[in-house]
Design an enzyme around this catalytic site. Structure first.
Site, short mmCIF file in Angstrom:
data_model
loop_
_atom_site.label_atom_id
_atom_site.label_comp_id
_atom_site.label_asym_id
_atom_site.label_seq_id
_atom_site.Cartn_x
_atom_site.Cartn_y
_atom_site.Cartn_z
N ALA A 163 -10.37 8.72 8.07
CA ALA A 163 -9.93 10.07 7.69
C ALA A 163 -8.85 10.01 6.62
O ALA A 163 -8.74 10.89 5.77
CB ALA A 163 -9.42 10.79 8.93
N SER A 206 0.80 -1.21 0.00
CA SER A 206 0.00 0.00 0.00
C SER A 206 0.84 1.28 0.00
O SER A 206 1.65 1.49 -0.89
CB SER A 206 -0.94 -0.08 1.21
OG SER A 206 -1.80 0.99 1.26
N ARG A 216 1.13 5.79 17.66
CA ARG A 216 0.62 6.97 16.96
C ARG A 216 -0.05 7.92 17.94
O ARG A 216 -0.72 7.48 18.88
CB ARG A 216 -0.38 6.58 15.89
CG ARG A 216 0.17 5.60 14.89
CD ARG A 216 -0.19 5.96 13.47
NE ARG A 216 0.26 4.91 12.56
CZ ARG A 216 1.44 4.90 11.95
NH1 ARG A 216 2.30 5.88 12.13
NH2 ARG A 216 1.78 3.90 11.15
N GLY A 218 -0.76 -0.65 13.89
CA GLY A 218 -0.90 -2.04 13.50
C GLY A 218 0.02 -2.40 12.35
O GLY A 218 0.08 -3.54 11.93
N ASP A 249 -6.37 2.09 -2.88
CA ASP A 249 -7.59 1.87 -2.09
C ASP A 249 -7.88 3.07 -1.18
O ASP A 249 -8.76 2.99 -0.32
CB ASP A 249 -7.54 0.54 -1.30
CG ASP A 249 -6.45 0.49 -0.27
OD1 ASP A 249 -5.64 1.44 -0.21
OD2 ASP A 249 -6.41 -0.49 0.49
N ASP A 274 -3.35 6.28 -3.04
CA ASP A 274 -2.19 5.70 -2.35
C ASP A 274 -1.58 4.62 -3.25
O ASP A 274 -2.03 4.42 -4.39
CB ASP A 274 -2.55 5.20 -0.94
CG ASP A 274 -3.29 3.88 -0.97
OD1 ASP A 274 -3.93 3.58 -2.00
OD2 ASP A 274 -3.23 3.14 0.03
C1 16G Z 1 -3.83 -0.27 7.25
C2 16G Z 1 -5.31 -0.36 7.16
C3 16G Z 1 -5.93 1.00 7.27
C4 16G Z 1 -5.49 1.66 8.55
C5 16G Z 1 -3.99 1.65 8.66
C6 16G Z 1 -3.58 2.09 10.03
C7 16G Z 1 -6.56 -1.94 5.81
C8 16G Z 1 -6.79 -2.47 4.43
N1 16G Z 1 -5.70 -0.93 5.88
O1 16G Z 1 -3.30 0.44 6.18
O2 16G Z 1 -7.31 0.85 7.28
O3 16G Z 1 -5.93 2.99 8.61
O4 16G Z 1 -3.50 0.33 8.46
O5 16G Z 1 -2.21 1.95 10.15
O6 16G Z 1 -7.10 -2.41 6.78
P1 16G Z 1 -1.54 2.05 11.55
O7 16G Z 1 -2.13 0.97 12.43
O8 16G Z 1 -0.09 1.87 11.28
O9 16G Z 1 -1.84 3.42 12.08
ZN ZN Z 2 -3.71 1.18 0.35
#
Ligand code: 16G
Ligand code: ZN
EC number: 5.4.2.3
Length: 543
Positions: free
Chosen positions: A371, A64, A506, A500, A280, A276
């Site tokens: 967001a 992504s 964060r 995640g 998506d 991105d």
């Molecule tokens: C991933 C998730 C997205 C989320 C982001 C948070 C999917 C397909 N994509 O890109 O929805 O906003 O993780 O990232 O589920 P973070 O946990 O590193 O903040």
């Molecule tokens: Zn993406």
């Protein structure tokens, strides 16, 4: 169980001993060089999942918005949705099994899920434009072949295109033709049908500038362009011909940095959007005559789309319930606008598409957006049927027309997952039908100034959250400290959560002014650093 071929081929995709990874919010994601064995094993797992569900299962190779050097993989379930949560554990166990444990782990999954290995299976594979993606998708294929499954390699596709074809394959084509061309046909037809409902249709061609993040979205939107003529003229920047994927461009960069991507030529008042790296997510933006940058993120998109749909629902007079699902990152102004002005119920889900998607499924019409620009609209079977009936025999011309527009939206939106191309077309159609400029859309409400930061800690799991990530329950004292800091600013809100996808915590803060949002974000970062085991330098103030 004969797993000889599996073990033999696994020797070409050896797991580095000791390496452990977790199937997180968006599958596995890390440096590409650590992923070969994971890909092979996700090929195996996809076959098992396909046998279990007696459906085609998708495997998408992408990281992504991550840097080009990273890669990742996620599985797509039969209706085009994310892999069901119980199988995430199988994925993690399989990816982390040492070579000598592989057979046992596989056999355990087969037993536990009572999978009949005689059942036919089929796996649909797709990949993004990263240099590592081709070889990694071949590793997936090796896993699929090792279990003697059927497969279809869709090659270079956006993530939402793979979700779309998987859904088509499992619904006997009712969702559409299961090819990329079928995707273009379905969306462009729905787009044309929708804009043709405007009395001014054909009055003038609309132009839109797109930042393709130097990724797959750029390639695919170029392919689609001819289908959108003569209504929409696309001007493509960061199309991958020279720049690096996601480098100083793309939706995540624009959203987090709150500035335009490099490599785009922006004239005052011109509508621009960024995809991105796997297309998506989408965000819109423009600069005004004073050169000020204005961002229209997932919250503004959700507001535009839900306002439009609500207007049509009032006209058709159907008793369908609609809800908007956001995350803790949603700007406070957007939530207040939706609840107080639009009178639409708003719900908060944990970060990650699957959480929003599940919540949105509870409504007849569920609009969900993060967001960061990932989102879509889900229509229940009941909603689709009732709307369709009215298109044939609406009580009046006005009702029939409104129902027709809803039907066009149903066909235009990618209900399997957030989709930059499909969302872009929905937005463009609404702006056209409502005769809205990007400035007017932006004026629906004013975002509270906000700031996102990240803090590196030795173990991000020391942070535990509750209330859809809006409050922390661990480590002790952190929430109290955040509450105390928030109290010293106007209209302020702040939360922290373990990422995640990255080894960081964060931090989000919003307040009445940018200075205050920055100061609050910094103060909360310091609290995280001190109370959650920060490593490296102390977080520095922003100005
Ligand atoms: C991933 C998730 C997205 C989320 C982001 C948070 C999917 C397909 N994509 O890109 O929805 O906003 O993780 O990232 O589920 P973070 O946990 O590193 O903040
Ligand atoms: Zn993406």
């Amino acid at each position: 169980m004969h797993l000889e071929a599996v073990l033999r081929l696994s020797a070409h995709h050896c797991k580095p001993a000791g390496l452990t990874l977790q199937y997180g919010t968006a599958g596995f994601r890390t440096k590409a060089e650590h992923l070969d064995h994971v890909m092979y094993r996700m090929g195996l797992l996809a076959v098992l999942r396909s046998k279990k569900t007696k459906s085609v299962i998708g495997v998408m190779v992408t990281a992504s918005h991550n840097p080009e050097e990273d890669n990742g993989v996620k599985l797509v379930d039969p209706m085009g949705e994310m892999l069901v949560q119980e199988w995430e554990l199988h994925a993690t166990n399989l990816a982390n099994a040492e070579e000598h444990e592989l057979q046992t782990v596989l056999t355990n999954i087969i037993k536990q899920e009572a999978i009949s290995m005689q059942v036919e299976s089929c796996v649909a594979i797709g990949r993004d434009t990263r240099p590592s993606s081709e070889n990694l998708s071949l590793a997936v294929l090796d896993g699929v072949i090792a279990l003697e499954s059927k497969y279809q390699d869709y090659g270079l596709v956006t993530t939402p295109q793979l979700h779309y074809v998987v859904c088509c394959r499992n619904t006997d084509g009712r969702y559409g033709e299961p090819t990329v061309e079928g995707y273009y046909q379905k969306l462009s037809q729905a787009f044309k049908d929708l804009v043709e409902q405007s009395p001014d249709c054909g009055a003038e061609q609309r132009c839109l500038s797109i930042d393709g993040a130097n990724g797959i979205g750029a390639l695919k939107v170029k392919e689609m362009e001819e289908h959108l003529q003569p209504i929409l003229l696309l001007q493509l920047f960061n199309d991958g011909s020279k720049g690096k994927l996601n480098h100083a461009c793309g939706a995540d960069y624009v959203k987090v940095q709150q500035k335009p991507p490099e490599g785009i030529d922006m004239k005052p008042g011109e509508r621009c959007c960024s995809f991105d790296g796997d297309a998506d997510r989408i965000v819109y933006y423009y600069k005004d005559c004073d050169d000020r940058f204005h961002l229209l993120d997932g919250d503004k998109i959700a507001t535009l789309i839900s306002t439009f749909i609500k207007g049509l629902l009032v006209k058709v007079d159907l008793k369908l319930n609609m809800g908007v699902v956001q995350t803790a990152y949603a700007n406070g102004s957007s939530t207040r606008y939706l609840e107080n002005i639009m009178k639409v119920p708003v719900y908060c889900a944990k970060t990650g598409v699957k959480h929003l998607h599940h919540k949105a499924q509870e409504f007849d019409i569920g609009v969900y957006f993060e967001a960061n620009g990932h989102g879509t609209v889900l229509f229940s079977k009941t909603a689709e049927e009732q709307i369709r009936q009215l298109t044939n025999m609406g009580a009046s011309e006005e009702i029939r027309k409104a129902a027709q527009m809803l039907e066009n939206v149903i066909n235009l939106i990618n209900q399997t997952v957030g989709d930059a191309i499909s969302d872009m077309l929905v937005i463009e159609a609404i702006l056209f039908l409502k005769n809205l400029t990007v400035q007017k859309w932006d004026e629906m409400y004013t975002d509270l100034p906000n700031r996102q930061l990240k803090v590196t800690v030795s173990d991000r799991k020391v942070i535990d959250t509750t209330d859809a990530e809006r409050r922390t329950v661990k480590p002790p004292g952190l929430q109290e400290k955040i509450d105390e800091l928030v109290k010293s600013y106007n209209l302020a809100r702040s939360f922290v959560r373990p990422s995640g996808t990255e080894d960081v915590v964060r931090v989000y803060a919003e307040a009445d002014t940018q200075e205050n949002a920055d100061a609050l974000a910094h103060a909360v970062s310091l609290a995280v650093y001190h109370l959650a085991g920060g490593v490296g330098d102390l977080p520095r103030p922003l100005r």
